[in-house]
Design a protein around this motif. Structure first.
Motif, mmCIF file in Angstrom:
data_model
loop_
_atom_site.group_PDB
_atom_site.id
_atom_site.type_symbol
_atom_site.label_atom_id
_atom_site.label_comp_id
_atom_site.label_asym_id
_atom_site.label_seq_id
_atom_site.Cartn_x
_atom_site.Cartn_y
_atom_site.Cartn_z
ATOM 1 N N PRO A 176 0.838 -1.205 0.000
ATOM 2 C CA PRO A 176 0.000 0.000 0.000
ATOM 3 C C PRO A 176 0.871 1.252 0.000
ATOM 4 O O PRO A 176 1.907 1.298 0.668
ATOM 5 C CB PRO A 176 -0.805 -0.122 1.299
ATOM 6 C CG PRO A 176 -0.011 -1.042 2.158
ATOM 7 C CD PRO A 176 0.684 -1.988 1.231
ATOM 8 N N PRO A 177 0.469 2.251 -0.761
ATOM 9 C CA PRO A 177 1.292 3.465 -0.825
ATOM 10 C C PRO A 177 1.366 4.202 0.504
ATOM 11 O O PRO A 177 2.350 4.850 0.797
ATOM 12 C CB PRO A 177 0.596 4.303 -1.896
ATOM 13 C CG PRO A 177 -0.817 3.796 -1.920
ATOM 14 C CD PRO A 177 -0.733 2.340 -1.585
ATOM 15 N N THR A 178 0.315 4.101 1.311
ATOM 16 C CA THR A 178 0.301 4.761 2.615
ATOM 17 C C THR A 178 -0.263 3.802 3.656
ATOM 18 O O THR A 178 -0.985 2.855 3.329
ATOM 19 C CB THR A 178 -0.560 6.041 2.587
ATOM 20 O OG1 THR A 178 -1.884 5.704 2.162
ATOM 21 C CG2 THR A 178 0.028 7.074 1.645
ATOM 22 N N THR A 179 0.070 4.039 4.893
ATOM 23 C CA THR A 179 -0.446 3.231 6.000
ATOM 24 C C THR A 179 -1.692 3.900 6.566
ATOM 25 O O THR A 179 -1.671 5.087 6.910
ATOM 26 C CB THR A 179 0.616 3.084 7.100
ATOM 27 O OG1 THR A 179 1.789 2.490 6.533
ATOM 28 C CG2 THR A 179 0.105 2.219 8.225
ATOM 29 N N ALA A 180 -2.782 3.117 6.633
ATOM 30 C CA ALA A 180 -4.050 3.672 7.120
ATOM 31 C C ALA A 180 -3.974 3.938 8.620
ATOM 32 O O ALA A 180 -3.374 3.172 9.380
ATOM 33 C CB ALA A 180 -5.193 2.709 6.818
ATOM 34 N N LEU A 181 -4.569 5.041 9.037
ATOM 35 C CA LEU A 181 -4.605 5.385 10.456
ATOM 36 C C LEU A 181 -5.633 4.521 11.180
ATOM 37 O O LEU A 181 -6.720 4.252 10.654
ATOM 38 C CB LEU A 181 -4.955 6.865 10.627
ATOM 39 C CG LEU A 181 -3.926 7.872 10.092
ATOM 40 C CD1 LEU A 181 -4.451 9.292 10.255
ATOM 41 C CD2 LEU A 181 -2.596 7.704 10.806
ATOM 42 N N PRO A 182 -5.308 4.054 12.361
ATOM 43 C CA PRO A 182 -6.279 3.238 13.119
ATOM 44 C C PRO A 182 -7.473 4.079 13.570
ATOM 45 O O PRO A 182 -7.365 5.287 13.784
ATOM 46 C CB PRO A 182 -5.461 2.725 14.303
ATOM 47 C CG PRO A 182 -4.354 3.715 14.466
ATOM 48 C CD PRO A 182 -4.037 4.219 13.089
ATOM 49 N N GLU A 183 -8.600 3.401 13.694
ATOM 50 C CA GLU A 183 -9.845 4.046 14.114
ATOM 51 C C GLU A 183 -10.216 3.565 15.528
ATOM 52 O O GLU A 183 -10.133 2.367 15.822
ATOM 53 C CB GLU A 183 -10.977 3.709 13.143
ATOM 54 C CG GLU A 183 -10.762 4.229 11.727
ATOM 55 C CD GLU A 183 -10.945 5.731 11.642
ATOM 56 O OE1 GLU A 183 -11.578 6.303 12.569
ATOM 57 O OE2 GLU A 183 -10.454 6.333 10.669
ATOM 58 N N PRO A 184 -10.614 4.470 16.416
ATOM 59 C CA PRO A 184 -11.003 4.047 17.776
ATOM 60 C C PRO A 184 -12.395 3.410 17.785
ATOM 61 O O PRO A 184 -13.282 3.773 17.013
ATOM 62 C CB PRO A 184 -10.977 5.350 18.572
ATOM 63 C CG PRO A 184 -11.252 6.408 17.554
ATOM 64 C CD PRO A 184 -10.636 5.933 16.271
ATOM 65 N N CYS A 185 -12.558 2.448 18.667
ATOM 66 C CA CYS A 185 -13.864 1.800 18.834
ATOM 67 C C CYS A 185 -14.821 2.783 19.519
ATOM 68 O O CYS A 185 -14.444 3.443 20.502
ATOM 69 C CB CYS A 185 -13.712 0.531 19.668
ATOM 70 S SG CYS A 185 -15.282 -0.295 20.048
ATOM 71 N N PRO A 186 -16.057 2.916 19.032
ATOM 72 C CA PRO A 186 -16.986 3.874 19.658
ATOM 73 C C PRO A 186 -17.379 3.494 21.083
ATOM 74 O O PRO A 186 -17.831 4.356 21.844
ATOM 75 C CB PRO A 186 -18.194 3.859 18.721
ATOM 76 C CG PRO A 186 -18.093 2.590 17.965
ATOM 77 C CD PRO A 186 -16.642 2.266 17.856
ATOM 78 N N ASP A 187 -17.208 2.219 21.477
ATOM 79 C CA ASP A 187 -17.597 1.788 22.823
ATOM 80 C C ASP A 187 -16.429 1.830 23.803
ATOM 81 O O ASP A 187 -16.472 2.523 24.821
ATOM 82 C CB ASP A 187 -18.191 0.383 22.783
ATOM 83 C CG ASP A 187 -19.582 0.369 22.148
ATOM 84 O OD1 ASP A 187 -20.152 1.469 21.967
ATOM 85 O OD2 ASP A 187 -20.064 -0.727 21.822
ATOM 86 N N CYS A 188 -15.364 1.058 23.468
ATOM 87 C CA CYS A 188 -14.249 0.952 24.423
ATOM 88 C C CYS A 188 -13.082 1.861 24.086
ATOM 89 O O CYS A 188 -12.172 2.044 24.894
ATOM 90 C CB CYS A 188 -13.772 -0.500 24.516
ATOM 91 S SG CYS A 188 -13.044 -1.124 22.979
ATOM 92 N N GLY A 189 -13.049 2.425 22.890
ATOM 93 C CA GLY A 189 -11.964 3.331 22.506
ATOM 94 C C GLY A 189 -10.709 2.643 22.030
ATOM 95 O O GLY A 189 -9.697 3.313 21.783
ATOM 96 N N ALA A 190 -10.719 1.314 21.902
ATOM 97 C CA ALA A 190 -9.531 0.605 21.417
ATOM 98 C C ALA A 190 -9.301 0.935 19.944
ATOM 99 O O ALA A 190 -10.248 1.098 19.175
ATOM 100 C CB ALA A 190 -9.700 -0.897 21.614
ATOM 101 N N LEU A 191 -8.035 1.019 19.569
ATOM 102 C CA LEU A 191 -7.687 1.345 18.188
ATOM 103 C C LEU A 191 -7.754 0.089 17.332
ATOM 104 O O LEU A 191 -7.232 -0.969 17.699
ATOM 105 C CB LEU A 191 -6.284 1.958 18.126
ATOM 106 C CG LEU A 191 -6.103 3.299 18.856
ATOM 107 C CD1 LEU A 191 -4.660 3.782 18.747
ATOM 108 C CD2 LEU A 191 -7.062 4.344 18.303
ATOM 109 N N ASN A 192 -8.380 0.223 16.156
ATOM 110 C CA ASN A 192 -8.536 -0.889 15.227
ATOM 111 C C ASN A 192 -8.199 -0.422 13.815
ATOM 112 O O ASN A 192 -8.287 0.771 13.490
ATOM 113 C CB ASN A 192 -9.975 -1.427 15.252
ATOM 114 C CG ASN A 192 -10.370 -1.965 16.614
ATOM 115 O OD1 ASN A 192 -10.117 -3.113 16.941
ATOM 116 N ND2 ASN A 192 -10.998 -1.113 17.431
ATOM 117 N N HIS A 193 -7.833 -1.381 12.989
ATOM 118 C CA HIS A 193 -7.577 -1.075 11.581
ATOM 119 C C HIS A 193 -8.880 -0.640 10.918
ATOM 120 O O HIS A 193 -9.949 -1.175 11.236
ATOM 121 C CB HIS A 193 -7.007 -2.315 10.874
ATOM 122 C CG HIS A 193 -6.424 -2.018 9.532
ATOM 123 N ND1 HIS A 193 -7.184 -1.974 8.385
ATOM 124 C CD2 HIS A 193 -5.145 -1.735 9.153
ATOM 125 C CE1 HIS A 193 -6.415 -1.688 7.352
ATOM 126 N NE2 HIS A 193 -5.172 -1.539 7.793
#
Length: 224
Positions: A176-193
């Motif tokens: 991939p040309p760029t690395t996607a930023l992780p997104e926080p979970c709306p419930d627990c706030g954990a970062l996910n792809h």
């Protein structure tokens, strides 16, 4: 390698008419000079014969040679005309940064041409050998220096070398040309792809915001 490079530089020095080794000398090219073609100047106090160094009152003529006054007595016009560069060296300032060259430039013309052609071909061969080596997975730096030393002879050598085995990737898999930023979970706030379907922290289902590399390659989760 160093010895071969030294011999190559020595050969280039000989071609351009230089003096790479102490004790080696190059004879100046001499041509008879027709004094009648030189402008004549009036004799002035301080002029002297360039051959025998007698004073102005013993001079027969003063000519303009290479922008300088050259005095000649009655006995030595033919002596100066037979080898003007040899006697003209006396008028050159010793240790000066800019002065006339007593060696004919025509004698060096072919030497400089051959040296320039050799260097141009060496640079071209080095660059092409380096590019071919990279395409074949060979050490590019090594073949660059070999191209400088061997010149065009390095091209058939590198062309006959076998390429190293390359790692084959599955089809449609690219970096991939760029690395996607992780997104926080709306419930627990954990970062996910951004392509995750469930939270890695609480396990809640997530809506993917992009296609994963696995799906892009046509694979199923757990394969590969």
């Amino acid at each position: 390698m160093r010895r071969l490079l030294s011999y190559t530089l020595l050969l280039l020095g000989l071609l351009v008419g230089g003096n790479p080794v102490p004790g080696w000398t190059q004879a100046a090219e001499t041509r008879p000079l027709n004094l009648e073609t030189l402008p004549s100047l009036p004799i002035q106090p301080g002029d002297f014969c360039i051959v025998c160094n007698v004073g102005a009152r013993h001079l027969e003529r003063v000519v303009l040679y290479r922008g300088r006054r050259v005095g000649l007595c009655a006995l030595h016009p033919s002596t100066f005309a037979s080898n003007p560069d040899y006697f003209f060296q006396q008028l050159q300032p010793q240790g000066a940064l800019f002065h006339e060259d007593s060696i004919s430039r025509k004698a060096l013309r072919w030497g400089w041409f051959i040296a320039g052609a050799w260097i141009t071909l060496a640079i071209f061969s080095a660059g092409l050998s380096c590019w071919i080596a990279q395409c074949k997975g060979l050490p590019a730096k090594k073949w660059f220096y070999l191209g400088l030393v061997l010149n065009v002879l390095s091209l058939p050598v590198i062309m006959t070398r076998r390429a190293l085995a390359r790692l084959k990737l599955p089809p449609h898999v690219t970096k991939p040309p760029t690395t996607a930023l992780p997104e926080p979970c709306p419930d627990c706030g954990a970062l996910n792809h951004p392509a995750a379907t469930e939270c890695s922290g609480c396990g809640k289902p997530l809506k993917p915001k992009m296609q994963s590399e696995v799906a892009r390659a046509g694979l199923k989760p757990g394969e590969g």
